[in-house]
Enzyme design. Structure first.
Site, PDB file in Angstrom:
ATOM      1  N   SER A  76       6.884  34.673  42.566  1.00 27.82           N
ATOM      2  CA  SER A  76       5.727  35.144  41.371  1.00 27.82           C
ATOM      3  C   SER A  76       6.332  34.009  40.306  1.00 27.82           C
ATOM      4  O   SER A  76       6.590  35.010  39.306  1.00 27.82           O
ATOM      5  CB  SER A  76       5.595  36.024  41.240  1.00 27.82           C
ATOM      6  OG  SER A  76       4.653  36.964  39.991  1.00 27.82           O
ATOM      7  N   GLU A  77       5.400  32.740  40.267  1.00 23.44           N
ATOM      8  CA  GLU A  77       5.671  32.358  39.015  1.00 23.44           C
ATOM      9  C   GLU A  77       5.415  33.125  37.645  1.00 23.44           C
ATOM     10  O   GLU A  77       6.060  33.148  36.711  1.00 23.44           O
ATOM     11  CB  GLU A  77       5.320  30.258  38.928  1.00 23.44           C
ATOM     12  CG  GLU A  77       6.091  29.758  40.032  1.00 23.44           C
ATOM     13  CD  GLU A  77       5.786  30.206  41.495  1.00 23.44           C
ATOM     14  OE1 GLU A  77       6.333  29.518  42.142  1.00 23.44           O
ATOM     15  OE2 GLU A  77       4.433  30.827  41.821  1.00 23.44           O
TER      16      GLU A  77
ATOM     17  N   GLN B 250      11.174  26.388  41.033  1.00 26.70           N
ATOM     18  CA  GLN B 250      11.639  26.158  42.401  1.00 26.70           C
ATOM     19  C   GLN B 250      11.488  24.507  42.088  1.00 26.70           C
ATOM     20  O   GLN B 250      12.398  23.405  42.050  1.00 26.70           O
ATOM     21  CB  GLN B 250      11.192  26.170  43.559  1.00 26.70           C
ATOM     22  CG  GLN B 250      12.690  25.830  44.290  1.00 26.70           C
ATOM     23  CD  GLN B 250      11.982  26.885  45.749  1.00 26.70           C
ATOM     24  OE1 GLN B 250      10.843  26.820  46.816  1.00 26.70           O
ATOM     25  NE2 GLN B 250      12.428  28.270  46.210  1.00 26.70           N
ATOM     26  N   PHE B 251      10.800  24.167  41.684  1.00 24.59           N
ATOM     27  CA  PHE B 251       9.569  22.699  41.728  1.00 24.59           C
ATOM     28  C   PHE B 251       8.945  23.270  40.704  1.00 24.59           C
ATOM     29  O   PHE B 251       8.124  24.033  40.504  1.00 24.59           O
ATOM     30  CB  PHE B 251       9.013  22.008  42.464  1.00 24.59           C
ATOM     31  CG  PHE B 251       9.780  22.174  43.631  1.00 24.59           C
ATOM     32  CD1 PHE B 251      10.237  20.574  44.070  1.00 24.59           C
ATOM     33  CD2 PHE B 251      10.027  22.808  45.383  1.00 24.59           C
ATOM     34  CE1 PHE B 251      11.420  20.530  45.436  1.00 24.59           C
ATOM     35  CE2 PHE B 251      11.057  22.693  45.721  1.00 24.59           C
ATOM     36  CZ  PHE B 251      11.351  21.201  45.982  1.00 24.59           C
TER      37      PHE B 251
ATOM     38  N   PRO C 247       0.824  28.477  38.540  1.00 21.38           N
ATOM     39  CA  PRO C 247       0.445  29.659  37.850  1.00 21.38           C
ATOM     40  C   PRO C 247       0.850  30.491  36.479  1.00 21.38           C
ATOM     41  O   PRO C 247       0.971  31.871  36.513  1.00 21.38           O
ATOM     42  CB  PRO C 247       1.599  30.204  39.105  1.00 21.38           C
ATOM     43  CG  PRO C 247       1.319  29.169  40.237  1.00 21.38           C
ATOM     44  CD  PRO C 247       1.483  27.953  39.276  1.00 21.38           C
TER      45      PRO C 247
ATOM     46  N   HIS D 145       5.291  18.575  45.799  1.00 21.61           N
ATOM     47  CA  HIS D 145       7.369  19.108  45.138  1.00 21.61           C
ATOM     48  C   HIS D 145       7.235  17.472  44.134  1.00 21.61           C
ATOM     49  O   HIS D 145       8.899  17.805  44.175  1.00 21.61           O
ATOM     50  CB  HIS D 145       7.579  19.014  46.444  1.00 21.61           C
ATOM     51  CG  HIS D 145       7.580  20.168  47.485  1.00 21.61           C
ATOM     52  ND1 HIS D 145       6.853  20.505  48.043  1.00 21.61           N
ATOM     53  CD2 HIS D 145       7.739  21.566  47.180  1.00 21.61           C
ATOM     54  CE1 HIS D 145       6.007  20.904  48.476  1.00 21.61           C
ATOM     55  NE2 HIS D 145       6.926  21.796  48.626  1.00 21.61           N
TER      56      HIS D 145
END
Length: 348
Positions: free
Chosen positions: A70-71, A93-94, A100, A140
């Site tokens: 959950s960004e 992560q990327f 979001p 990505h």
């Protein structure tokens, strides 16, 4: 990459960018009990690119830990921690996954100091692997720096080498403003001469830079001249600094390459001094062309250097298209495209 523009250092050891970033967080976790590091797979697994590998084992699960996918939740909780007095360092992560969390970044983190009249700050660092080169496809591989440089209240950073990566990250963690820390994936694990899509030699044997093991900082608002030159100025950052060096060699042009390092705040003085001296300017970035950060750079150069320019400002960028997985290496600005832009600038 050459050592031009890097200050003399002692007691340094060879490090890749991954190792340098890890060292920065290790140093700050030891120096400041308010620093916490977290994100998806950041703790036990050590991050998808292993940047945080070993930090949880060394500093414990309350200082380095995993978060749900959950960004918005990751950044939202980090803003609360920062307002409370901690200095969270979170990993998206990327960079593609930052969307979001964009509302939290723009509506909360960037505005907190101003809307509270200085009563609260947001000493928050958001690390994001960015750019292509790993065949990650559309979700990505993006370079979204322009989305963050546009937002008042944010600082945006993108290093091009391990020495800067560590010093800038330490400075970002100590900064009382929210910092978007973009990490070019193509530079993570070893040497890159701007020409090849894979290392010529194993990463671990030939790291990119000599990096002090202890504490030091690199200013968050300063550019550096990586390659002095007299014919024209190249403005670049991240991976494109190396591509620009390869392009200048291919074109046989005495190009001065300015590594911006800090995209915002921007070191306009260094840019203006270089362009006024050379009279020509080429801007290189990996992101798409339209409304990219290069447009802002071109506008600033035109505003401040108009009467010194001997040719139109050239931009070399990614395509205006969704990220093309099958044509990734054609999409990137490469040495040939950069060299062609340099020749056009010289012939104008």
């Amino acid at each position: 990459m050459s050592g031009a523009g890097l200050p003399a250092i002692s007691a340094a050891v060879p490090m890749t960018m991954v190792q340098a970033l890890r060292s920065a967080m290790d140093v700050m976790l030891e120096r400041d009990p308010g620093v916490v590091v977290y994100g998806q797979d950041v703790g036990y697994f050590g991050g998808v690119f292993r940047v945080t590998e070993g930090l949880q084992e060394k500093h414990g699960r309350t200082r380095v830990f995993d978060a749900p996918i959950s960004e918005g939740g990751i950044v939202g909780t980090a803003i609360g921690m920062a307002a409370y007095g901690l200095r969270p360092v979170v990993e998206i992560q990327f960079a593609d996954y930052s969307y979001p969390a964009y509302d939290q970044i723009v509506s909360e983190a960037a505005r907190l100091r101003y809307r509270s009249a200085g009563d609260f700050t947001a000493p928050l660092t958001i690390r994001m692997p960015c750019g292509g080169g790993i065949y990650g496809g559309q979700t990505h591989s993006q370079s979204p720096e322009a989305l963050f440089t546009h937002v008042c209240g944010l600082r945006t950073v993108m290093p091009s080498n391990p020495y800067d990566a560590k010093g800038l990250l330490i400075a970002a963690i100590e900064c009382d403003d929210p910092v978007i820390f973009l990490e070019p994936k193509r530079l993570y694990n070893g040497p890159f001469d701007g020409r090849h899509d894979r290392p010529i030699v194993p990463w671990s044997k030939h790291p990119l830079g000599e990096v002090p093991e202890g504490y030091y900082t690199v200013p968050l608002d300063s550019a550096v001249v990586r390659r002095p030159g007299a014919d024209l100025t190249v403005l670049a950052y991240g991976t494109m600094v190396h591509v620009a060096e390869a392009g200048a060699a291919e074109a046989g042009i005495d190009a001065e390459i300015v590594d911006l390092r800090s995209l915002w705040p921007l070191d306009l003085d260094t840019i203006v001094a270089s362009v006024r001296r050379t009279g020509r300017c080429v801007v290189v970035h990996e992101a798409t062309r339209t409304s990219g950060f290069g447009a802002e750079l071109a506008a600033l150069v035109q505003e401040h250097c108009f009467f010194h320019l001997e040719a139109p400002i050239e931009r070399v960028t990614g395509w205006d298209t969704p990220y093309p997985h099958a044509q990734e290496w054609a999409y990137f600005p490469g040495p040939a495209r950069v060299a062609a832009a340099m020749r056009r600038a010289m012939e104008a």
